[in-house]
Design a protein around this motif. Structure first.
Motif, PDB file in Angstrom:
ATOM      1  N   ALA A 292       0.732  -1.313   0.096  1.00 13.85           N
ATOM      2  CA  ALA A 292      -0.054   0.232   0.057  1.00 13.85           C
ATOM      3  C   ALA A 292       0.697   1.225   0.057  1.00 13.85           C
ATOM      4  N   ILE A 293       2.220   1.350   0.337  1.00 16.05           N
ATOM      5  CA  ILE A 293       2.909   2.320   0.557  1.00 16.05           C
ATOM      6  C   ILE A 293       4.011   2.330  -0.426  1.00 16.05           C
ATOM      7  N   ALA A 294       4.054   1.261  -1.179  1.00 13.70           N
ATOM      8  CA  ALA A 294       5.270   1.017  -2.308  1.00 13.70           C
ATOM      9  C   ALA A 294       5.310   2.423  -3.110  1.00 13.70           C
ATOM     10  N   ALA A 295       4.359   3.176  -3.446  1.00 11.60           N
ATOM     11  CA  ALA A 295       4.757   4.219  -4.445  1.00 11.60           C
ATOM     12  C   ALA A 295       4.662   5.517  -3.586  1.00 11.60           C
ATOM     13  N   SER A 296       4.957   5.431  -2.255  1.00 14.49           N
ATOM     14  CA  SER A 296       5.084   6.554  -1.384  1.00 14.49           C
ATOM     15  C   SER A 296       6.499   7.134  -1.356  1.00 14.49           C
ATOM     16  N   ARG A 297       7.035   8.213  -0.656  1.00  8.88           N
ATOM     17  CA  ARG A 297       8.256   8.557  -0.762  1.00  8.88           C
ATOM     18  C   ARG A 297       9.426   8.000   0.382  1.00  8.88           C
ATOM     19  N   PHE A 298       8.429   7.159   1.253  1.00  9.93           N
ATOM     20  CA  PHE A 298       9.124   6.558   2.257  1.00  9.93           C
ATOM     21  C   PHE A 298      10.066   4.954   1.495  1.00  9.93           C
TER      22      PHE A 298
ATOM     23  N   THR B 296       8.656  -9.597  13.873  1.00 10.05           N
ATOM     24  CA  THR B 296       7.972  -8.779  14.864  1.00 10.05           C
ATOM     25  C   THR B 296       6.774  -7.928  13.845  1.00 10.05           C
ATOM     26  N   TYR B 297       5.912  -7.093  14.645  1.00 14.13           N
ATOM     27  CA  TYR B 297       4.926  -6.539  13.835  1.00 14.13           C
ATOM     28  C   TYR B 297       5.375  -5.069  13.488  1.00 14.13           C
ATOM     29  N   PHE B 298       6.569  -4.666  13.496  1.00 14.90           N
ATOM     30  CA  PHE B 298       6.924  -3.565  13.292  1.00 14.90           C
ATOM     31  C   PHE B 298       7.858  -3.292  11.962  1.00 14.90           C
ATOM     32  N   GLN B 299       7.889  -2.137  11.312  1.00 17.43           N
ATOM     33  CA  GLN B 299       8.417  -2.237  10.023  1.00 17.43           C
ATOM     34  C   GLN B 299       9.217  -0.623  10.013  1.00 17.43           C
ATOM     35  N   LEU B 300      10.369  -0.684   9.780  1.00 24.10           N
ATOM     36  CA  LEU B 300      10.928   0.639   9.807  1.00 24.10           C
ATOM     37  C   LEU B 300      10.856   1.343   8.474  1.00 24.10           C
ATOM     38  N   LEU B 301      10.781   2.638   8.404  1.00 26.90           N
ATOM     39  CA  LEU B 301      10.582   3.338   7.165  1.00 26.90           C
ATOM     40  C   LEU B 301      11.659   4.519   7.119  1.00 26.90           C
ATOM     41  N   ASP B 302      12.312   4.810   5.833  1.00 23.16           N
ATOM     42  CA  ASP B 302      13.279   5.772   6.043  1.00 23.16           C
ATOM     43  C   ASP B 302      12.487   6.715   5.217  1.00 23.16           C
ATOM     44  N   TYR B 303      12.767   8.147   5.905  1.00 19.32           N
ATOM     45  CA  TYR B 303      12.021   9.137   5.358  1.00 19.32           C
ATOM     46  C   TYR B 303      13.007  10.165   4.639  1.00 19.32           C
ATOM     47  N   SER B 304      14.057   9.587   4.573  1.00 16.32           N
ATOM     48  CA  SER B 304      15.200  10.996   4.054  1.00 16.32           C
ATOM     49  C   SER B 304      14.889  11.519   2.768  1.00 16.32           C
ATOM     50  N   ALA B 305      14.081  10.706   1.990  1.00 15.60           N
ATOM     51  CA  ALA B 305      13.616  11.395   0.797  1.00 15.60           C
ATOM     52  C   ALA B 305      12.565  12.409   0.940  1.00 15.60           C
ATOM     53  N   ILE B 306      12.163  12.621   2.163  1.00  9.92           N
ATOM     54  CA  ILE B 306      10.922  13.539   2.616  1.00  9.92           C
ATOM     55  C   ILE B 306      11.375  14.779   3.224  1.00  9.92           C
ATOM     56  N   SER B 307      12.250  14.471   4.255  1.00 12.26           N
ATOM     57  CA  SER B 307      12.742  15.614   5.271  1.00 12.26           C
ATOM     58  C   SER B 307      14.092  15.353   5.734  1.00 12.26           C
ATOM     59  N   ASP B 308      14.665  16.259   6.251  1.00 11.95           N
ATOM     60  CA  ASP B 308      15.887  16.499   6.842  1.00 11.95           C
ATOM     61  C   ASP B 308      15.893  16.673   8.299  1.00 11.95           C
ATOM     62  N   GLU B 309      14.489  16.647   8.592  1.00 16.27           N
ATOM     63  CA  GLU B 309      14.353  16.826  10.137  1.00 16.27           C
ATOM     64  C   GLU B 309      14.807  15.587  10.802  1.00 16.27           C
TER      65      GLU B 309
ATOM     66  N   MET C 298       0.181   8.388   4.124  1.00 18.61           N
ATOM     67  CA  MET C 298       1.599   8.211   3.861  1.00 18.61           C
ATOM     68  C   MET C 298       1.795   8.369   2.340  1.00 18.61           C
ATOM     69  N   MET C 299       0.855   8.267   1.695  1.00 19.72           N
ATOM     70  CA  MET C 299       1.033   8.337  -0.079  1.00 19.72           C
ATOM     71  C   MET C 299       0.813   9.873  -0.258  1.00 19.72           C
TER      72      MET C 299
END
Ligand code: PMP
Ligand code: GLN
Length: 383
Positions: free
Chosen positions: A302-308, A316-329, A380-381
């Motif tokens: 569902a989030i494959a086409a997002s910027r994450f 586990t039931y956790f997924q890490l997502l990298d947001y460096s393409a979205i923000s440098d905060e 997220m999209m």
């Protein structure tokens, strides 16, 4: 009037991220993919068994280590899955969640000046306990995008003062798992030491893509020095019941129970009865990996086409997502902004590091209904 000045034993510890983010999410009406808990129901049969146990009168103290029949059932399960026999009489304790098992294990064994090696990032309950008992946390960074265990680092970190090593597989927050080869290397490195292995295996049944959970119980050189902690909360979608257990060789378990008998004595009796009956039948946890793998895949598609960006987690039931393409905060700032501006809550991963982290990672919990995942993904999209 005389004022009381509280002396803090944990001056650097604040309220946990799960409480603070949870409250912020609630305040802003955000879709909550932060704290790890399922937002769907519990097996009706398990609920019925709890109610039955209460109605049958199991409402007084359970025996200190837990009811014998549940310990027997768990002993059989562990032997079947991992090939190691724990004696129900003196090698197991039923606890108030894995949190109490971990805390009690640390308090039973760590004393002033002891070093405890804790891989980073780390779930947040180990370090405050170590410090409360005067231990020194020795951080050991997991390496690379797959958060691999650093064996060279471990070799260097081991000293005559090392009392304990904490491992957590499947790992929260990264979703990585330790392999057979990893466990063999651990055996080699620990073999001539007096180090206790505190093995947090609460996600033992949540492993994906045909991989297998490698319990410390499977490896004799590890099993003889391990206190293994697990949680019914994760396995049966009942995190709010706060039920778990731990197993260890009798010499270690004796010391564990010296503390356990005074910090809680025993835990919820009717729920122990229910869990015992429930666990005796098959089909209780065998499909849990497939169940959460389907949720992981659904969420990631569902989030494959997002910027994450991401590497799918292994467990586990956790997924890490990298947001460096979205923000440098920094991640804490970005996570807060996602809640206030976008109404989406996640956990900033830097809080799991002793000295913070510059990585641009957020942790998302996918133990959610399809509807919650859809609503989260839709936001997220747009980010
Ligand atoms: N260890 C890890 C890695 C966890 O994610 C959790 C979940 N909260 C716990 C321990 C604690 O488990 P419990 O809820 O059974 O206390
Ligand atoms: N284990 C859960 C998580 O990592 C949280 C448990 C808690 O709130 N202490 O999200």
């Amino acid at each position: 009037m005389q004022k009381i000045y509280p002396y803090s034993k944990l001056p650097n510890v604040a309220t946990t991220i799960f409480a603070t983010i949870g409250q912020l999410a609630h305040q802003h009406g955000a879709i909550n993919l932060s704290q790890g808990y399922p937002d769907f129901g519990v097996a009706p049969e398990l609920l019925r068994l709890v109610s039955k146990a209460m109605n049958e009168g199991h409402n007084q103290y359970a025996p200190m280590p837990g009811i014998f029949t549940l310990r027997e059932t768990l002993s059989e399960k562990i032997e079947r899955l991992y090939g190691h026999y724990y004696h129900p009489e003196n090698e197991m304790t039923i606890t108030a969640g894995a949190t109490q098992a971990l805390f009690t294990a640390i308090s039973a064994f760590v004393k002033k000046g002891d070093e405890v090696i804790v891989p980073q990032p780390a779930y947040d309950c180990y370090e405050p306990a170590i410090e409360l008992y005067g231990g020194k946390v020795v951080p050991l960074s997991l390496k690379g995008i797959d958060f691999a265990f650093d064996f060279d680092g471990l070799k260097k970190a081991l000293t005559p003062k090392t009392r304990m090593l904490v491992i957590n597989t499947p790992h929260n927050p990264s979703g990585s798992i330790l392999s057979k080869e990893d466990m063999r290397k651990l055996e080699q490195l620990l073999k001539d030491t007096n180090v206790i292995l505190l093995s947090d295996e609460v996600y033992e049944h949540i492993v994906f893509d045909g991989q297998k959970h490698e319990s410390a119980a499977k490896y004799p050189e590890l099993a003889k020095r391990s206190i293994i902690c697990s949680s019914f909360g994760k396995t049966f979608h009942v995190t709010g019941w706060k039920m778990g257990y731990c197993v260890a060789p009798k010499e270690l378990m004796r010391e564990f129970q010296k503390v356990h008998q005074y910090n809680v004595f025993s835990v919820n009796h009717p729920i122990q009865r229910a869990l015992d009956t429930y666990l005796k039948n098959t089909g209780r946890y065998e499909d849990l990996g497939a169940f959460y793998q389907q949720k992981r895949n659904y969420f990631l598609k569902a989030i494959a086409a997002s910027r994450f960006t991401f590497a799918p987690c292994s467990g586990t039931y956790f997924q890490l997502l990298d947001y460096s393409a979205i923000s440098d905060e920094p991640d804490i700032v970005f996570a807060e902004r996602l809640i206030t501006e976008f109404k989406l809550a996640s956990i900033p991963v830097s809080v799991f590091y002793r000295n913070g982290s510059e990585a641009r990672h957020l942790r998302f919990c996918f133990a959610k209904t399809q509807e919650t995942l859809d609503r989260g993904a839709e936001i997220m999209m747009r980010i």
